[in-house]
Enzyme design. Structure first.
Site, PDB file in Angstrom:
ATOM      1  N   SER A  67     -74.340 130.611  -2.897  1.00 18.55           N
ATOM      2  CA  SER A  67     -75.185 131.267  -3.869  1.00 18.55           C
ATOM      3  C   SER A  67     -74.596 132.553  -4.445  1.00 18.55           C
ATOM      4  O   SER A  67     -75.081 133.035  -5.473  1.00 18.55           O
ATOM      5  CB  SER A  67     -76.539 131.589  -3.228  1.00 18.55           C
ATOM      6  OG  SER A  67     -76.393 132.557  -2.209  1.00 18.55           O
ATOM      7  N   SER A  79     -72.869 131.037   1.800  1.00 23.47           N
ATOM      8  CA  SER A  79     -72.890 131.609   0.443  1.00 23.47           C
ATOM      9  C   SER A  79     -71.894 132.721   0.171  1.00 23.47           C
ATOM     10  O   SER A  79     -71.758 133.149  -0.981  1.00 23.47           O
ATOM     11  CB  SER A  79     -74.284 132.121   0.113  1.00 23.47           C
ATOM     12  OG  SER A  79     -75.084 131.046  -0.302  1.00 23.47           O
ATOM     13  N   LYS A  83     -74.780 142.088  -5.220  1.00 27.20           N
ATOM     14  CA  LYS A  83     -75.524 140.836  -5.386  1.00 27.20           C
ATOM     15  C   LYS A  83     -77.004 141.164  -5.589  1.00 27.20           C
ATOM     16  O   LYS A  83     -77.546 142.041  -4.922  1.00 27.20           O
ATOM     17  CB  LYS A  83     -75.316 139.951  -4.160  1.00 27.20           C
ATOM     18  CG  LYS A  83     -75.975 138.571  -4.281  1.00 27.20           C
ATOM     19  CD  LYS A  83     -75.685 137.684  -3.061  1.00 27.20           C
ATOM     20  CE  LYS A  83     -76.329 136.313  -3.182  1.00 27.20           C
ATOM     21  NZ  LYS A  83     -76.038 135.434  -2.024  1.00 27.20           N
TER      22      LYS A  83
HETATM   23  N1  GLN Z   1     -75.752 126.458   0.021  1.00 26.11           N
HETATM   24  C1  GLN Z   1     -76.608 126.759   1.133  1.00 26.11           C
HETATM   25  C2  GLN Z   1     -78.049 126.591   0.714  1.00 26.11           C
HETATM   26  O1  GLN Z   1     -78.271 126.206  -0.358  1.00 26.11           O
HETATM   27  C3  GLN Z   1     -76.333 128.120   1.668  1.00 26.11           C
HETATM   28  C4  GLN Z   1     -76.892 129.184   0.818  1.00 26.11           C
HETATM   29  C5  GLN Z   1     -76.666 130.543   1.399  1.00 26.11           C
HETATM   30  O2  GLN Z   1     -75.828 130.746   2.274  1.00 26.11           O
HETATM   31  N2  GLN Z   1     -77.472 131.476   0.941  1.00 26.11           N
HETATM   32  O3  GLN Z   1     -78.936 126.867   1.469  1.00 26.11           O
END
Ligand code: GLN
Length: 493
Positions: free
Chosen positions: A159, A183, A78
């Protein structure tokens, strides 16, 4: 011969060890798949030469009897992980042109274990998002499509959207993800793969671009629970460079895996039955409960009374920490600099940040700055910290009655690109089941459990006690074995 890209982490490792194929053949097969899969936009950078170099080292190691735990296994990383000499942008224009002079601890651990790197994976900007649509480099397309013949492009979740799409489309046997509020788990659920966020502190955050430091955790995503266990063992471990890293040995999770659930109590939290969630989500949850029963577990209804405050609490704490962490992108230290023709340092800061950050990141910086401001700190940030403690206490109490919690991972299957991108609240609601475990720092995993009527994967989440990744992985294996999820997207890319 089977297509090497159909093999997972364990099968590749064993095949290289046993001489069924060479590491070079594996790297070549995945490098070619990455090129064929470009239409998915899963990779932001391709590093075929690095995959090949690690493969050559693996083939030599085999010849000299010095194989390492991940020798011959190529992985996608990632783009939140700093990779030495390889562009690391965290999905943001503001890091354009940044190639770190150092390697993150987690990616370094994987490389030291013998893994190769196929490339860097696309993601929501600074990991803020649930659909990969906030990436400066464009959305990732899910390899899945609804079975209605409409071919609407779907999100792989976020994400870690590039990570999820790459594994589901066989552009990597395994990848790293990161999870601040879901995410790893939500994208895993959207594309029908497994992913685990370990206990906060298991994986070092050093060299991982910071979003919300008290929540950020690295973890693996792969097609099986066993592959996740193998990867997590290589990723985790104490790191003196991260003050929140846990100074504990890494258990041999993969060797200890057991799907025998006899004697285990699985808690079903009643607060996770929320209105407006489609019936298919309740149905897959029911299926999961039955499968756990079949595996010998005792099912107990439990209560986590502060669950409904988790989402608002998360969306105060995460932006607050983000606004502080992202102050470092000032046009001086990293990546982009926009220098207006007239004006001084402040104008340069403003122009750089205005051009470098996308809309969602700006929204979070503004929310975070607001909740931390002198006049509102007590009303928002301090209050949220207190509620966070109550949410953590809910879990501590519930462990008196059960060993694990089973819930749906997300309140829907994958949605279409554009469906929620103009409605931040609708997007944030997607994290409703994921954020409580994040706020409490607990290990949590998503495992594919079935397909909905549209032919899209649905995932179930297992949450365990702090440091008890073993029970989470064991229950994940029990679900995996009994759900028998073998569906895969038909290649159209
Ligand atoms: N969807 C969540 C956010 O937008 C979690 C994102 C994540 O875990 N990095 O913050």
């Amino acid at each position: 011969m089977t297509d090497l890209t159909d093999l997972g982490v364990a099968a590749i490792r064993d095949g290289v060890r046993d001489g069924a194929f060479s590491a070079r053949e594996v790297a070549e097969a995945f490098n070619a798949a990455v090129v064929r899969g470009r239409g998915l936009n899963a990779y932001t950078v391709e590093t075929p030469e690095r995959a090949l170099a690690a493969a050559a080292a693996a083939d030599e190691a085999r010849a000299s009897g010095a194989l390492k735990p991940l020798s011959g296994v190529p992985l996608g990383i990632k783009d939140l992980f700093a990779t030495q000499g390889v562009a690391t942008t965290a999905g943001s224009r503001i890091l354009g042109g940044f190639a770190p002079p150092y390697e993150s601890t987690v990616s370094g651990n994987l490389l030291r274990a013998g893994a190769g790197m196929l490339g860097k994976l696309n993601m929501d900007e600074f990991a803020m998002g649930s659909s990969n649509e906030t990436s400066a480099w464009g959305p990732v397309l899910s390899p899945w499509r609804r079975n209605d013949g409409g071919n609407a492009p779907l999100t792989p979740g976020g994400s870690s959207g590039g990570s999820a799409a790459a594994v589901a489309a066989r552009l990597a046997p395994g990848v790293t993800g990161t999870d601040t509020g879901g995410s790893i788990r939500q994208p895993a659920a959207f594309v029908g793969i497994a992913g685990i966020k370990p206990t906060y502190g298991r994986c070092s955050r050093w060299g991982m671009v910071a979003f919300a430091s008290s929540l950020d955790q690295a973890g693996p995503m792969a097609r099986t629970v066993r592959d996740c266990a193998i990867l997590l063992e290589a990723m985790a471990g104490f790191d003196p460079k991260d003050s929140t890293s846990l100074d504990l040995p890494v258990p041999a999770w993969a060797a200890a895996l057991s799907s025998d659930m006899r004697g285990k109590r699985i808690g079903i939290p009643r607060e996770y039955r929320i209105e407006g969630v489609p019936a298919e989500i309740d149905e897959v949850w029911e299926t999961g409960i039955q499968l756990m029963r079949d595996a010998g577990a005792e099912i107990v209804e439990v209560s986590l009374p502060h669950t409904r405050y988790a989402l608002p609490t998360y969306y105060i704490i995460a932006p607050a920490e983000a606004s502080s962490n992202l102050a470092r992108y000032d046009g001086v230290r990293y990546g982009l600099r926009v220098q207006p023709e007239q004006g001084g340092l402040t104008d340069m800061y403003e122009a750089t940040r205005a051009a470098g950050f996308g809309a969602e990141v700006k929204r979070r910086i503004m929310i975070g700055t607001y909740v931390l401001s002198a006049g509102f700190y007590d009303a928002y940030f301090n209050r949220a910290q207190k509620v966070r403690a109550l949410i953590a206490r809910d879990f501590e109490r519930v462990w008196e009655r059960c060993d694990l919690i089973l819930t749906p991972t997300a309140p829907s299957a994958a949605f279409a690109l554009g469906e929620k991108s103009n409605d931040p609240i609708a997007m944030y609601l997607n994290d409703v089941f994921a954020v409580p475990a994040s706020l409490a720092g607990l290990p949590a995993m998503s495992v594919p459990a079935g397909l909905n009527a549209e032919g899209l994967p649905l995932g179930l989440q297992l949450v365990g006690k702090a440091l008890d990744e073993q029970s989470v992985l064991d229950a994940g294996l029990a679900l995996e074995e009994r759900a028998g999820f073998t569906a895969r997207p038909e290649a159209w890319w």
